[in-house]
Design an enzyme around this catalytic site. Structure first.
Site, PDB file in Angstrom:
ATOM      1  N   SER A 175       0.838  -1.189   0.000  1.00 60.32           N
ATOM      2  CA  SER A 175       0.000   0.000   0.000  1.00 60.32           C
ATOM      3  C   SER A 175       0.885   1.255   0.000  1.00 60.32           C
ATOM      4  O   SER A 175       1.796   1.367  -0.821  1.00 60.32           O
ATOM      5  CB  SER A 175      -0.943  -0.042   1.209  1.00 60.32           C
ATOM      6  OG  SER A 175      -1.985   0.894   1.101  1.00 60.32           O
ATOM      7  N   ASP A 325      -8.156  -7.295  -4.434  1.00 60.95           N
ATOM      8  CA  ASP A 325      -7.868  -5.937  -3.970  1.00 60.95           C
ATOM      9  C   ASP A 325      -8.688  -4.928  -4.768  1.00 60.95           C
ATOM     10  O   ASP A 325      -8.611  -4.867  -5.997  1.00 60.95           O
ATOM     11  CB  ASP A 325      -6.372  -5.666  -4.151  1.00 60.95           C
ATOM     12  CG  ASP A 325      -5.889  -4.425  -3.417  1.00 60.95           C
ATOM     13  OD1 ASP A 325      -6.714  -3.549  -3.107  1.00 60.95           O
ATOM     14  OD2 ASP A 325      -4.675  -4.334  -3.170  1.00 60.95           O
ATOM     15  N   HIS A 358      -7.511  -5.936  -0.062  1.00 66.74           N
ATOM     16  CA  HIS A 358      -6.249  -5.232   0.121  1.00 66.74           C
ATOM     17  C   HIS A 358      -5.517  -5.655   1.396  1.00 66.74           C
ATOM     18  O   HIS A 358      -4.290  -5.795   1.413  1.00 66.74           O
ATOM     19  CB  HIS A 358      -6.537  -3.729   0.146  1.00 66.74           C
ATOM     20  CG  HIS A 358      -5.321  -2.869   0.206  1.00 66.74           C
ATOM     21  ND1 HIS A 358      -4.370  -2.854  -0.779  1.00 66.74           N
ATOM     22  CD2 HIS A 358      -4.910  -1.976   1.152  1.00 66.74           C
ATOM     23  CE1 HIS A 358      -3.411  -1.984  -0.463  1.00 66.74           C
ATOM     24  NE2 HIS A 358      -3.712  -1.443   0.704  1.00 66.74           N
ATOM     25  N   ASP A 359      -6.256  -5.893   2.467  1.00 63.17           N
ATOM     26  CA  ASP A 359      -5.645  -6.226   3.755  1.00 63.17           C
ATOM     27  C   ASP A 359      -5.043  -7.628   3.798  1.00 63.17           C
ATOM     28  O   ASP A 359      -4.527  -8.036   4.850  1.00 63.17           O
ATOM     29  CB  ASP A 359      -6.667  -6.080   4.880  1.00 63.17           C
ATOM     30  CG  ASP A 359      -6.599  -4.721   5.552  1.00 63.17           C
ATOM     31  OD1 ASP A 359      -5.772  -3.893   5.130  1.00 63.17           O
ATOM     32  OD2 ASP A 359      -7.367  -4.483   6.499  1.00 63.17           O
TER      33      ASP A 359
END
Length: 380
Positions: A175, A325, A358-359
């Protein structure tokens, strides 16, 4: 990889470093300039670190508002023959990547992908954050009109210079952390041998900047703006959590039939988002949060500061996307690999398959472990 030092310290340590003044892209000067660094590596490093910096208790986890500068260290730096890995944290992270509560703990430690008996592992609190490095909670923080990952990467090079390290074996981050790691490699061609950017891009898309804009407006609508932003920070975090996770993950864990939580009227997803918002409110501050959002918005590898080299020039990068994501799609990571290839880097691709969105870079340890090992050991 064969061992490069005889013994590693039993646990990671935190150090605060005083650094030379730093001029950011918009011309403002960060002075005093300091950074909080987590280190894990050979025990022979410890006397040097204790001379160059000030050791901090590992329990010192809250936001730091520094009113007086640290003492300046001096003398020779760390042994440059020990391969060094720099792990760069994401938006609201801190320097504690390893050890108890470390956000990348399953990947850093004896026998793990980043083994402190084989490599020196560093993680630095990002410039402009609130966990020990210079940021807007400090007395003397300048009025910065424009803040970028170039500034945060320059601050990381200031840390490495202070430690006597001119070259990294690997720089990795996800990120915003991936953005900073990429800028780090561009600022000093040849200074980073290998890159492992995860869930990031060569430039922030309108989609990313758009979500950040919404979060920014929520913060500014809080009645306590700018110094006492509570509910606004909670709601901004709730919005962000919906972009950090993917629908399959949220539906599996927080489906309406999963049971009620604190309030009998609340759906599970509502209780989850309220919990995440309150959690961030307890540990962060709206002013550094805004600054980190701005850095992400301003990320663009083609918008280099004056007198910056044209590209990383050599080395290897393993560019990793997460198939679910929503923020940094596989197509964005393809474009990043193309950009690196065009600038002389041998760029390779890998994908983490996960329902978590995303995480996943904070969840999918079994998938991440071999990728970190591959990036660390690959040769061009």
């Amino acid at each position: 990889m064969t061992g490069v030092h005889s013994s590693a310290a039993a646990a990671p340590r935190l150090f605060d470093l005083r650094l030379p003044p730093l001029t950011v892209v918009d011309g403002a000067a960060v002075d005093p300039h300091h950074a909080r660094v987590q280190w894990w590596g050979p025990e022979t490093d410890l006397p040097v670190l204790e001379r160059l910096g000030t050791q901090v208790s590992p329990e010192a986890t809250g936001p730091v508002a520094r009113s007086t500068p640290l003492r300046a260290g001096s003398g020779p730096g760390l042994d440059p023959s020990v391969p060094t890995v720099l792990v760069v944290h994401a938006l609201t992270g801190d320097a504690r990547a390893a050890g108890p509560g470390g956000w990348w703990g399953p990947l850093v430690g004896p026998g793990r992908a980043l083994d402190p008996a084989l490599v020196r592992v560093l993680c630095v609190n990002n410039l402009g954050s609130c966990y020990g490095s210079s940021g807007p909670l400090d007395a003397g923080w300048p009025q910065v009109r424009r803040f970028t990952p170039w500034d945060q990467a320059a601050a990381l090079w200031a840390v490495l210079d202070a430690l006597g390290l001119e070259r990294l074996r690997l720089a990795t981050g996800a990120s915003l952390g991936g953005m900073i790691a990429l800028c780090l490699a561009v600022l000093r061609p040849g200074g980073v041998e290998r890159l492992l950017p995860i869930g990031t891009a060569s430039a922030a898309s309108a989609w990313v900047a758009g979500w950040n804009h919404v979060a920014r407006q929520v913060l500014r609508l809080d009645p306590g703006w700018p110094s006492d932003v509570g509910r606004g920070l909670e709601i901004a975090r709730q919005v962000a959590m919906l972009t950090y996770r993917a629908e399959p993950s949220l539906d599996a864990r927080h489906h309406r039939n999963a049971g009620r939580a604190e309030q009998p009227w609340a759906l599970p997803i509502q209780s989850y988002l309220e919990y995440q918002g309150k959690k961030l409110r307890r540990r962060f501050d709206a002013r550094p949060y805004l600054l980190q959002l701005e850095a992400m918005d301003n990320h663009d590898l083609d918008a280099r500061p004056p007198r910056t080299p044209d590209g990383p020039s050599g080395g290897l990068a393993l560019c990793v996307d997460i198939d679910s994501d929503q923020l940094f799609t596989p197509a964005q990571v393809d474009l990043l690999a193309d950009w690196l290839t065009a600038h002389g880097v041998e760029a390779r691709r890998a994908t983490i398959r996960s329902p978590h969105g995303h995480d996943a870079f904070l969840i999918e340890w079994e998938a991440l472990d071999p990728l970190v090992r591959l990036a660390l050991r690959s040769t061009t």
